[in-house]
Scaffold this active site. Structure first.
Site: not given
Length: 369
Positions: A186, A208-209, A230, A286
């Site tokens: 992340q 990511q993130d 995400d 999600r």
């Protein structure tokens, strides 16, 4: 009594609907009636939540007239400071009036955190393509205390103070996109952990993130947000208007992971007049939180959106409690026909609470911005 009554109705109907995939056909019929009651109660709940008198937030009183201006420029002859951190350090420890930090064009390789007591800070760049703040931390990187930083502390830019404003700046985490299934990768570009923050014409670049929409009421307008998995996540109450959401992944990705954990929590992400593009196969969301809530309205979706649209985070029970919805979206990825049965297409009346500034009480703290 009205609030308690609605909560009771919803809880009762939720409880009686959880076991609906067992027993006989008559049970299914009985359960579908319960589910209808649940949906009607939830609709009433939504209407109540849309009214102003429900809010746990105090009335927001922004201060937009600046009492101080600071200029950051790579050349010390043209500005007060040469780094963003120096400019922030120059703000009084307990700040109670608007300070505008103008940041000239350039790439500023800095990891920055706005402390909780430093309210009313504005950052203004010379254009998101010209003014860039970047760093490259990941969650698995070892911090000063000898332990991994974690997702929270991986942010290039972190905001812990209310009434923050950023305009025309790129916030970037330059960590390389992780291989599929890699852990601890992340890499947050920006974390916003405070109430009443606005981002206008900004870019958030990561993998990511990317954008940790952690907590508080937030407004994103004319922004570009790029990532893979995400890449907009957290438990904020946030409105995204006219934003471009771009996925960069070779396989499955997810646009949102909203973390609402209770039906009493006033959080959720609403995307209005946005567009979703990119590569790979993308879930709209999600269910990170049991009561995860995300709405897309008037949004163009390219063909990268997976037909099912949403993922339950491996927990079928969340299908009964999440609120995932679309309203008048367009494009090849917006087709509602293949969506999971637990997502919904809203009516005009149901969409109303989510598609205006009232969703984040914006009339209180965004006027004149």
């Amino acid at each position: 009594m009205r609030l308690e009554l609605i909560v009771l109705i919803v809880l009762v109907s939720l409880g009686s609907s959880f076991g609906r995939h067992s027993h006989s056909h008559s049970h299914h019929h009985h359960s579908s009636n319960k589910l209808k009651v649940n949906q009607e109660a939830y609709s009433k709940w939504l209407q109540y939540m849309a009214s102003r008198n429900h809010s746990i937030y105090e009335e927001a009183k922004n201060q937009l007239n600046p009492c101080k201006r600071i200029k950051v420029h790579k050349n010390p002859k043209h500005g007060d400071y040469t780094t963003v951190q120096q400019a922030i350090n120059a703000i009084p420890l307990i700040n109670n009036c608007r300070v505008i930090i103008s940041i000239s064009a350039g790439t500023y390789k800095e990891k920055i955190e706005i402390p909780a007591y430093m309210a009313y800070v504005s950052l203004e760049g010379e254009g998101a393509n010209r003014t860039v703040i970047q760093w490259n931390d990941t969650a698995d990187k070892i911090g000063p205390n000898g332990k991994p930083l974690g997702t929270y502390a991986s942010a290039t830019f972190a905001v812990n103070a209310p009434y923050f404003i950023a305009k025309n700046i790129t916030f970037k985490n330059k960590a390389k996109p992780p291989p599929s299934g890699a852990l601890g990768k992340q890499a947050v570009a920006l974390r916003i952990s405070a109430d009443t923050a606005a981002f206008i014409g900004c870019k958030f670049i990561g993998a990511q993130d990317t954008l940790y929409d952690h907590r508080g009421r937030h407004y994103f307008k004319n922004c570009y947000i790029q990532g893979s998995v995400d890449f907009i996540f957290g438990d904020g109450l946030s409105l995204y208007e006219n934003c471009h959401l771009h996925a960069k992944t070779k396989n499955y990705g997810a646009l949102t992971a909203q973390k609402r954990e209770s039906m009493l929590e006033e959080t959720g992400f609403s995307f209005v007049n946005c567009k979703v593009t990119g590569s790979g196969a993308l879930y709209l969301g999600r269910a990170w939180g049991t009561f995860s809530r995300v709405v897309f309205a008037y949004t163009f979706m390219d063909k990268i959106i997976t037909p099912r649209g949403w993922y339950n985070w491996g927990d079928k029970n969340r299908e009964m409690t999440v609120f995932y919805a679309q309203f008048k979206c367009s494009g090849p990825g917006a087709n509602y026909g293949g969506r999971v049965s637990w997502a919904r297409e809203l009516t005009q009346q149901e969409a109303l609470p989510f598609i205006s500034l009232s969703f984040i009480d914006g009339h209180e703290w965004l006027t004149g911005l």
